[in-house]
Design an enzyme around this catalytic site. Structure first.
Site, PDB file in Angstrom:
ATOM      1  N   ALA A 181      26.671   3.615  13.054  1.00  7.29           N
ATOM      2  CA  ALA A 181      25.532   3.224  13.758  1.00  7.29           C
ATOM      3  C   ALA A 181      24.785   2.460  13.691  1.00  7.29           C
ATOM      4  CB  ALA A 181      25.127   3.959  15.250  1.00  7.29           C
ATOM      5  N   THR A 188      26.826   2.352   2.339  1.00  2.00           N
ATOM      6  CA  THR A 188      27.406   2.092   0.708  1.00  2.00           C
ATOM      7  C   THR A 188      26.404   1.752   0.168  1.00  2.00           C
ATOM      8  OG1 THR A 188      28.151   0.047   1.237  1.00  2.00           O
ATOM      9  CG2 THR A 188      29.778   1.060   1.351  1.00  2.00           C
ATOM     10  N   ASN A 198      27.625 -13.221  -1.431  1.00  4.56           N
ATOM     11  CA  ASN A 198      25.701 -12.946  -1.243  1.00  4.56           C
ATOM     12  C   ASN A 198      25.050 -12.764  -3.144  1.00  4.56           C
ATOM     13  OD1 ASN A 198      25.645 -11.662   1.050  1.00  4.56           O
ATOM     14  ND2 ASN A 198      26.420  -9.378   1.133  1.00  4.56           N
ATOM     15  N   ALA A 199      26.165 -13.038  -3.746  1.00  5.01           N
ATOM     16  CA  ALA A 199      25.505 -13.387  -5.224  1.00  5.01           C
ATOM     17  C   ALA A 199      25.354 -14.525  -5.267  1.00  5.01           C
ATOM     18  CB  ALA A 199      26.361 -12.978  -6.254  1.00  5.01           C
ATOM     19  N   CYS A 245      21.226  -5.423   0.887  1.00  2.00           N
ATOM     20  CA  CYS A 245      22.914  -6.452  -0.007  1.00  2.00           C
ATOM     21  C   CYS A 245      23.035  -6.831  -1.452  1.00  2.00           C
ATOM     22  CB  CYS A 245      24.066  -6.981   1.453  1.00  2.00           C
ATOM     23  SG  CYS A 245      24.799  -6.348   2.096  1.00  2.00           S
ATOM     24  N   LYS A 296      12.216  -8.956   5.553  1.00  2.00           N
ATOM     25  CA  LYS A 296      11.499 -10.427   5.488  1.00  2.00           C
ATOM     26  C   LYS A 296      11.593 -10.277   7.611  1.00  2.00           C
ATOM     27  CE  LYS A 296      16.197 -12.003   7.430  1.00  2.00           C
ATOM     28  NZ  LYS A 296      17.487 -12.177   7.429  1.00  2.00           N
TER      29      LYS A 296
HETATM   30  C1  UDX Z   1      22.457 -10.519   3.267  1.00  2.00           C
HETATM   31  C2  UDX Z   1      23.159 -12.651   3.692  1.00  2.00           C
HETATM   32  O1  UDX Z   1      22.309 -13.351   3.776  1.00  2.00           O
HETATM   33  C3  UDX Z   1      24.040 -11.280   4.783  1.00  2.00           C
HETATM   34  O2  UDX Z   1      25.009 -13.214   4.914  1.00  2.00           O
HETATM   35  C4  UDX Z   1      25.172 -10.602   4.582  1.00  2.00           C
HETATM   36  O3  UDX Z   1      25.440 -10.406   5.134  1.00  2.00           O
HETATM   37  C5  UDX Z   1      24.463  -9.532   3.754  1.00  2.00           C
HETATM   38  O4  UDX Z   1      22.694 -10.465   2.973  1.00  2.00           O
HETATM   39  P1  UDX Z   1      20.426 -10.132   4.769  1.00  2.00           P
HETATM   40  O5  UDX Z   1      19.934  -9.351   3.213  1.00  2.00           O
HETATM   41  O6  UDX Z   1      20.144  -9.530   5.881  1.00  2.00           O
HETATM   42  O7  UDX Z   1      21.401 -10.463   4.459  1.00  2.00           O
HETATM   43  O8  UDX Z   1      19.471 -11.321   4.949  1.00  2.00           O
HETATM   44  P2  UDX Z   1      18.510 -13.594   4.353  1.00  2.00           P
HETATM   45  O9  UDX Z   1      17.847 -13.529   5.085  1.00  2.00           O
HETATM   46  O10 UDX Z   1      20.275 -13.216   3.379  1.00  2.00           O
HETATM   47  O11 UDX Z   1      17.368 -12.321   2.894  1.00  2.00           O
HETATM   48  C6  UDX Z   1      18.006 -11.262   2.135  1.00  2.00           C
HETATM   49  C7  UDX Z   1      16.153 -11.857   1.341  1.00  2.00           C
HETATM   50  O12 UDX Z   1      16.011 -12.895   0.546  1.00  2.00           O
HETATM   51  C8  UDX Z   1      14.860 -11.083   2.564  1.00  2.00           C
HETATM   52  O13 UDX Z   1      14.106 -10.257   1.190  1.00  2.00           O
HETATM   53  C9  UDX Z   1      14.456 -12.961   1.933  1.00  2.00           C
HETATM   54  O14 UDX Z   1      13.045 -12.966   2.212  1.00  2.00           O
HETATM   55  C10 UDX Z   1      15.104 -13.436   0.531  1.00  2.00           C
HETATM   56  N1  UDX Z   1      14.982 -15.012   0.826  1.00  2.00           N
HETATM   57  C11 UDX Z   1      15.978 -15.483   2.072  1.00  2.00           C
HETATM   58  C12 UDX Z   1      14.105 -15.599  -0.006  1.00  2.00           C
HETATM   59  O15 UDX Z   1      13.274 -14.971  -0.338  1.00  2.00           O
HETATM   60  N2  UDX Z   1      13.887 -17.276   0.761  1.00  2.00           N
HETATM   61  C13 UDX Z   1      15.188 -17.599   0.761  1.00  2.00           C
HETATM   62  O16 UDX Z   1      14.921 -19.175   1.400  1.00  2.00           O
HETATM   63  C14 UDX Z   1      16.229 -16.750   1.628  1.00  2.00           C
HETATM   64  P1  ADP Z   2      24.321  -0.782   7.652  1.00  2.52           P
HETATM   65  O1  ADP Z   2      23.278  -1.656   7.178  1.00  2.52           O
HETATM   66  O2  ADP Z   2      25.357  -0.626   6.734  1.00  2.52           O
HETATM   67  O3  ADP Z   2      25.277  -0.109   8.937  1.00  2.52           O
HETATM   68  P2  ADP Z   2      23.357   1.973   8.061  1.00  2.52           P
HETATM   69  O4  ADP Z   2      22.467   2.684   7.050  1.00  2.52           O
HETATM   70  O5  ADP Z   2      21.775   0.747   9.179  1.00  2.52           O
HETATM   71  O6  ADP Z   2      23.883   0.518   7.123  1.00  2.52           O
HETATM   72  O7  ADP Z   2      23.956   2.902   8.859  1.00  2.52           O
HETATM   73  C1  ADP Z   2      25.168   3.291   8.402  1.00  2.52           C
HETATM   74  C2  ADP Z   2      25.412   4.764   9.441  1.00  2.52           C
HETATM   75  O8  ADP Z   2      26.594   5.085   9.137  1.00  2.52           O
HETATM   76  C3  ADP Z   2      24.466   5.812   9.604  1.00  2.52           C
HETATM   77  O9  ADP Z   2      23.740   5.846  10.282  1.00  2.52           O
HETATM   78  C4  ADP Z   2      25.007   7.153   9.057  1.00  2.52           C
HETATM   79  O10 ADP Z   2      24.957   8.182   9.518  1.00  2.52           O
HETATM   80  C5  ADP Z   2      26.564   6.536   9.411  1.00  2.52           C
HETATM   81  N1  ADP Z   2      27.378   7.175   8.720  1.00  2.52           N
HETATM   82  C6  ADP Z   2      28.121   7.122   7.162  1.00  2.52           C
HETATM   83  N2  ADP Z   2      29.034   8.258   7.098  1.00  2.52           N
HETATM   84  C7  ADP Z   2      29.453   8.908   8.298  1.00  2.52           C
HETATM   85  C8  ADP Z   2      30.445   9.586   8.732  1.00  2.52           C
HETATM   86  N3  ADP Z   2      31.544   9.729   8.352  1.00  2.52           N
HETATM   87  N4  ADP Z   2      31.194   9.487  10.634  1.00  2.52           N
HETATM   88  C9  ADP Z   2      30.099   8.846  10.897  1.00  2.52           C
HETATM   89  N5  ADP Z   2      28.961   8.194  10.315  1.00  2.52           N
HETATM   90  C10 ADP Z   2      28.748   7.867   9.555  1.00  2.52           C
END
Ligand code: UDX
Ligand code: ADP
Length: 473
Positions: free
Chosen positions: A12, A94, A230-231, A282, A345
């Site tokens: 969650a 992860t 993402n890369a 990520c 962000k």
């Molecule tokens: C990212 C991917 O965008 C998303 O598709 C994937 O599922 C998870 O990873 P997130 O990390 O939540 O999402 O945010 P994102 O908007 O991608 O920003 C990542 C970082 O890059 C932030 O720190 C942001 O401030 C920075 N960023 C982004 C910049 O510095 N400049 C930009 O132009 C865009």
């Molecule tokens: P993400 O950004 O990938 O959603 P988070 O750390 O915000 O990662 O959330 C992952 C959630 O998964 C945590 O709240 C953690 O407690 C839960 N979790 C991890 N392993 C298990 C498991 N085996 N069963 C149930 N919940 C789990």
């Protein structure tokens, strides 16, 4: 394959919570149980006071209000909801391994493995298992092995009745815009081998996503696409950040360069904002995974190429502290710096890999005192990220440095020598420079790493201004 009536989502967090909320909102005919072993998190999701939700995302609160306890439930009863589900999403964390083989590079899959074992033990009948978490390529193989070995070793009746299909359905939501990304996705990607299972998942998305946006691939291509998306995004940020330093040196303006190159359709205008370095759960993790698998397959040059994206990111964070010290007469010891923005962000309360963590630690190392304000990040989160308690006073009452948590911009700036803006929250655009400077110690600096400051207005109020990617101020 029967129609999906009950979904269970394991995890969650930032992915599971918003994703299941949107599915529940768009599919009132499906019951969704989001389970987590973390009781506090589940209590926060269930708190009647919606201000206490564990994840801040614009638009999320309203959906929770509409769907919670109707067709969306949050629970710690993992066994029951796995047993009842037709489809199970795995959305657990992860993070990068901190010890053992692949430490600092490979993802720690212990939570994925635990989830697969729980599913193997409790699932009943035909169950579709969907990988949602960001995972290294071939994780589906691990999940498959665990599930199928549970069939071999389980009781006779389970062997006859249970069947598992594994799908990869990577999440492309960005925090801060998660609800909009989920409601209006650029694409939905489903990887798998079982046509019926793919159709069952596709049918869910078709409730609000056009069919031509839903693409299907084999499992590995789907898993790899998530890493590579993402890369590429991270690479763009590192590219523009590297150019920000060149712009400062050559007196060019990084915003103008980004605008000029972005108008070329082949380059595109999005994701070209220079900043203090990318953060979030990520980008770094996925590039480390990419580097790890490239090395595993003997592709050293490819691994080195992607590793540079991370090196530039670290360098960008480090160079900002040096610059602040240099501008403030080469010394910040005993001075107070206000930090505006601690999340990685704007529009999120998530601080994972936030550049603010490294920059604050480096500034504290130089002996200054920090006054930190972020609209959504709570005090305990900052204590845990910095791993330094606020304000240290010695036995003679001398302030040995440290930091304090401020509840507003006005509180944060009192007595400060400088402000550094680290995330792009709306409220940091067009600050009330005149009022703010009246509360600070002169001469005052404002360091803008997100290009949100109105430079002329700030200068007119008496600030010295430094803005990332621009030196001709
Ligand atoms: C990212 C991917 O965008 C998303 O598709 C994937 O599922 C998870 O990873 P997130 O990390 O939540 O999402 O945010 P994102 O908007 O991608 O920003 C990542 C970082 O890059 C932030 O720190 C942001 O401030 C920075 N960023 C982004 C910049 O510095 N400049 C930009 O132009 C865009
Ligand atoms: P993400 O950004 O990938 O959603 P988070 O750390 O915000 O990662 O959330 C992952 C959630 O998964 C945590 O709240 C953690 O407690 C839960 N979790 C991890 N392993 C298990 C498991 N085996 N069963 C149930 N919940 C789990």
């Amino acid at each position: 394959m029967k129609a999906i009536k009950k979904i269970c989502c394991i995890g969650a967090g930032y992915v599971g919570g918003p994703t299941m909320s949107v599915i529940a909102d768009r599919c009132p005919h499906i019951t969704i149980n989001v389970v987590d072993t973390n009781k506090l998190r589940i209590n926060q999701w269930n708190d009647p006071d919606l201000e206490k939700l564990p994840v801040y995302e614009p638009g999320l609160k309203e959906i929770i209000q509409r769907c919670r306890n109707k067709n969306l439930f949050f629970s710690v009863n993992v066994q029951k909801h796995i047993e009842e589900a037709d489809m199970i999403f795995i959305s657990v964390n992860t993070p990068t391994k901190t010890k053992g083989i692949g430490a600092g590079k490979a993802s720690d899959l212990k939570w994925i493995e635990a989830s697969a074992r729980q599913i193997g033990k409790y699932a009943r009948g035909e169950t579709i298992v969907v990988e949602k978490s960001t995972l290294p390529v071939k994780t589906a193989e691990t999940i498959k092995e665990i599930l199928f070995s549970s069939l071999k070793s389980g009781p006779e009746k389970n062997r006859k009745l249970n069947k598992f299909c594994i799908l990869s359905n990577p999440e492309f939501l960005a925090e801060g815009t998660a609800i909009d990304d989920l409601e209006n996705p650029d694409r939905v990607l489903i990887g798998g081998e079982d046509e019926k299972a793919i159709e069952a998942l596709k049918a869910i998305y078709l409730n609000w996503v056009k069919g031509n946006k839903i693409i299907t691939t084999d499992l590995w291509s789907s898993e790899l696409s998530k890493l590579i998306a993402n890369a590429f995004l991270a690479q763009r940020v590192s590219s523009i950040n590297s150019i920000s330093a060149l712009c400062e040196a050559t007196q060019a303006n990084v915003n103008e360069v980004a605008n000029a190159i972005g108008m070329d359709k082949r380059i595109g205008k999005f994701f070209l904002n220079a900043g203090p370095g990318f953060g979030g759960s990520c980008f770094k993790k996925d590039i480390l995974n990419l580097v790890y698998i490239c090395n595993h397959y003997g592709l050293k040059e490819v691994a080195n190429y992607w590793e540079k994206v991370l090196e530039i990111n670290d360098w960008q964070k480090k160079r900002l502290t040096k610059l602040v010290v240099e501008k403030m007469f080469g010394n910040i010891s005993g001075k107070t710096i206000t930090v505006l923005g601690f999340a990685f962000k704007s529009n999120t309360n998530d601080t994972r890999e936030s550049p603010a963590i490294t920059i604050c630690k480096d500034l504290l190392e130089e002996g200054c005192f920090l006054s930190i304000f972020d609209p959504k990040v709570r005090l305990n989160q900052i204590i845990s990220d910095l791993d330094i308690n606020p304000i240290t006073i010695d036995s003679n009452g001398n302030n040995l440095g440290g930091w304090q948590y401020a509840n507003s911009i006005d509180d944060a700036v009192k007595g400060s020598d400088a402000i550094i803006i680290l995330s792009d929250w709306r409220e940091f655009y067009n600050l009330d420079y005149k009022t703010i400077i009246s509360k600070m110690r002169k001469p005052c600096w404002i360091f803008d790493t997100r290009n949100v400051v109105d430079i002329n207005a700030a200068k007119k109020s008496g600030f010295n201004v430094w803005s990332l990617g621009r030196s001709n101020l």
